[in-house]
Design a protein around this motif. Sequence first.
Motif, PDB file in Angstrom:
ATOM      1  N   MET A   1       0.820  -1.212   0.000  1.00  0.00           N
ATOM      2  CA  MET A   1       0.000   0.000   0.000  1.00  0.00           C
ATOM      3  C   MET A   1       0.852   1.259   0.000  1.00  0.00           C
ATOM      4  O   MET A   1       0.546   2.226  -0.664  1.00  0.00           O
ATOM      5  N   PHE A   2       1.920   1.207   0.817  1.00  0.00           N
ATOM      6  CA  PHE A   2       2.832   2.356   0.843  1.00  0.00           C
ATOM      7  C   PHE A   2       4.168   1.948   0.248  1.00  0.00           C
ATOM      8  O   PHE A   2       4.693   0.894   0.578  1.00  0.00           O
ATOM      9  N   GLU A   3       4.704   2.806  -0.591  1.00  0.00           N
ATOM     10  CA  GLU A   3       6.021   2.545  -1.184  1.00  0.00           C
ATOM     11  C   GLU A   3       7.103   3.117  -0.269  1.00  0.00           C
ATOM     12  O   GLU A   3       6.907   4.181   0.332  1.00  0.00           O
ATOM     13  N   ARG A   4       8.222   2.412  -0.232  1.00  0.00           N
ATOM     14  CA  ARG A   4       9.379   2.955   0.494  1.00  0.00           C
ATOM     15  C   ARG A   4       9.886   4.174  -0.291  1.00  0.00           C
ATOM     16  O   ARG A   4       9.929   4.132  -1.512  1.00  0.00           O
ATOM     17  N   PRO A   5      10.280   5.265   0.387  1.00  0.00           N
ATOM     18  CA  PRO A   5      10.776   6.415  -0.380  1.00  0.00           C
ATOM     19  C   PRO A   5      11.970   6.020  -1.251  1.00  0.00           C
ATOM     20  O   PRO A   5      12.800   5.197  -0.846  1.00  0.00           O
ATOM     21  N   ARG A   6      12.005   6.590  -2.448  1.00  0.00           N
ATOM     22  CA  ARG A   6      13.065   6.280  -3.397  1.00  0.00           C
ATOM     23  C   ARG A   6      14.437   6.563  -2.789  1.00  0.00           C
ATOM     24  O   ARG A   6      14.631   7.599  -2.143  1.00  0.00           O
ATOM     25  N   GLY A   7      15.362   5.623  -2.987  1.00  0.00           N
ATOM     26  CA  GLY A   7      16.723   5.842  -2.475  1.00  0.00           C
ATOM     27  C   GLY A   7      16.911   5.444  -1.020  1.00  0.00           C
ATOM     28  O   GLY A   7      17.969   5.688  -0.455  1.00  0.00           O
ATOM     29  N   THR A   8      15.839   4.851  -0.412  1.00  0.00           N
ATOM     30  CA  THR A   8      15.995   4.356   0.967  1.00  0.00           C
ATOM     31  C   THR A   8      15.960   2.825   0.938  1.00  0.00           C
ATOM     32  O   THR A   8      15.641   2.233  -0.088  1.00  0.00           O
ATOM     33  N   ASN A   9      16.289   2.208   2.048  1.00  0.00           N
ATOM     34  CA  ASN A   9      16.344   0.745   2.109  1.00  0.00           C
ATOM     35  C   ASN A   9      15.675   0.225   3.366  1.00  0.00           C
ATOM     36  O   ASN A   9      15.696   0.889   4.401  1.00  0.00           O
ATOM     37  N   ASP A  10      15.113  -0.984   3.277  1.00  0.00           N
ATOM     38  CA  ASP A  10      14.745  -1.757   4.463  1.00  0.00           C
ATOM     39  C   ASP A  10      15.835  -2.811   4.606  1.00  0.00           C
ATOM     40  O   ASP A  10      16.261  -3.387   3.602  1.00  0.00           O
ATOM     41  N   TRP A  11      16.272  -3.072   5.810  1.00  0.00           N
ATOM     42  CA  TRP A  11      17.340  -4.060   6.009  1.00  0.00           C
ATOM     43  C   TRP A  11      16.796  -5.268   6.760  1.00  0.00           C
ATOM     44  O   TRP A  11      16.178  -5.116   7.814  1.00  0.00           O
ATOM     45  N   THR A  12      17.033  -6.453   6.230  1.00  0.00           N
ATOM     46  CA  THR A  12      16.567  -7.681   6.874  1.00  0.00           C
ATOM     47  C   THR A  12      17.490  -8.024   8.053  1.00  0.00           C
ATOM     48  O   THR A  12      18.584  -7.462   8.157  1.00  0.00           O
ATOM     49  N   PRO A  13      17.073  -8.986   8.904  1.00  0.00           N
ATOM     50  CA  PRO A  13      17.984  -9.408   9.981  1.00  0.00           C
ATOM     51  C   PRO A  13      19.340  -9.859   9.436  1.00  0.00           C
ATOM     52  O   PRO A  13      20.377  -9.551  10.035  1.00  0.00           O
ATOM     53  N   GLU A  14      19.352 -10.558   8.295  1.00  0.00           N
ATOM     54  CA  GLU A  14      20.639 -11.014   7.715  1.00  0.00           C
ATOM     55  C   GLU A  14      21.482  -9.809   7.306  1.00  0.00           C
ATOM     56  O   GLU A  14      22.694  -9.790   7.511  1.00  0.00           O
ATOM     57  N   ASP A  15      20.845  -8.799   6.697  1.00  0.00           N
ATOM     58  CA  ASP A  15      21.572  -7.578   6.328  1.00  0.00           C
ATOM     59  C   ASP A  15      22.166  -6.925   7.570  1.00  0.00           C
ATOM     60  O   ASP A  15      23.301  -6.455   7.564  1.00  0.00           O
ATOM     61  N   MET A  16      21.357  -6.880   8.636  1.00  0.00           N
ATOM     62  CA  MET A  16      21.807  -6.154   9.830  1.00  0.00           C
ATOM     63  C   MET A  16      23.009  -6.826  10.490  1.00  0.00           C
ATOM     64  O   MET A  16      23.865  -6.154  11.049  1.00  0.00           O
TER      65      MET A  16
END
Length: 421
Positions: free
Chosen positions: A1-16
Amino acid sequence: MFERPRGTNDWTPEDMVKRRYVESAFVGVAESFGFREIQTPLFESLELFAAKSGPGVVEELYAFKDKGNRDVALRPEFTASIVRFYVNELRSLPKPIKVYCYGPAFRYEEPQKGRYREFEQLDAEVIGGATLASDAEVIALAIGTMRAIGLKQVRARIGHIGMLRAFLPFGPADQAKVLHALDKKNVPMLEDELRRLTHEELTDPLKRIIGLHGDAAILDEAQKLLGGKGGEAFGYLRQLREQLAHYGISPSEYEFDMGVVRGLDYYTGMVFELDSPNLGAEKQVGGGGAYTLAEVFGGEPVAQTGFALGVDRLVMAAEAEGVFGPAPALDAYVVPIGEAVRGKAVEILTTIRAAGLRADIDLVGRGPSKNLDYANTSRARYAVLVGEKELKKDAVGLRDLKAGTQREVPVRSLVEALTKA
Ligand code: HAM
């Protein structure tokens, strides 16, 4: 429903896990070098960044008016904030001031792989040391961080902006425009600027100088091309080479590069960048150098040098070099065999957690075999099977999920068994 703002990231537990690994490698080396952590605000007054960061950064600022009608901007980097902090509060402390910090920074750039609008930097600055000693110290910290992360292919390129500035017979504002064109490697822009400044004869020598890179021999070549201008810079870089050798940094870990221009305006002396060959267009994992900002912010003249590394790109470089193994996410996953033993299973879980181990338990009410599947996919080292039969003997089943073996362990020696393994 909502898009992440362009140029930002969500980080998964593995990424973190990877991001924290990179951060803690930096923190460990910085602390071992006697740097101390500080923190500055995520947003500052707009003028702080407009004052001396240069057109490259000012165009990319996330700037807005707050409810009190003040012009503020999200930080695009740390250096300006740290120098402001130094001038306002830290300058009475014994010198040198050696500080580090890390966290998000914001630039309104065209996003692509490795280039984001919100990204994370690791930053270190030395203020008020002797120039040569401080420059060597920060390069050693940057290279030491690469080593601690386990990156073997990243190389540093060391140049000198003072040398280039000495060659440009214009005021700082025009120098900034020419340097900006050089930094962007934009030849038409460079030609336009030099035409405007009626110094077209500089185009060729400038192109040749910034193309020079290699071992210390290129310093002689560059010196000849400059025709006597900026001579101290070359002597300085030769001395720096000696200093780096004392740190145990070998010439294979860096080269001299007269084309290191940097995208920020405040640099005045040695400048350096670090590249990972594995990252394509956005291969620069870090950069820094000696700069003059304290004076601009009302402080006394003092040597200032530092660098920032990009966490996002360091993680990508470490992935490309195969630094990360599959780390177990949990030490133990506790499986109650039947609801009747759930209370006892929670007690056992609590004991394991209290010993500082990472432990989890079924919260869904799965059966034992589904629970073992879940333990495997959540990369637990062990499953602790709590069943009525074993509990009668004050024991549990301990299943090594990697080896696929299982044995009975007394509850009182469970933590020991989990720690020893
Ligand atoms: P910088 O070269 O602008 O230097 O940024 C340092 C590092 O931050 C870059 O090499 C890159 O890894 C990362 N970085 C920059 N922009 C982005 C982006 N949009 N997305 C992902 N990563 C990015 C500075 O910021 C100076 N303050 C360094 C310094 C400290 N000089 C002296 N002291």
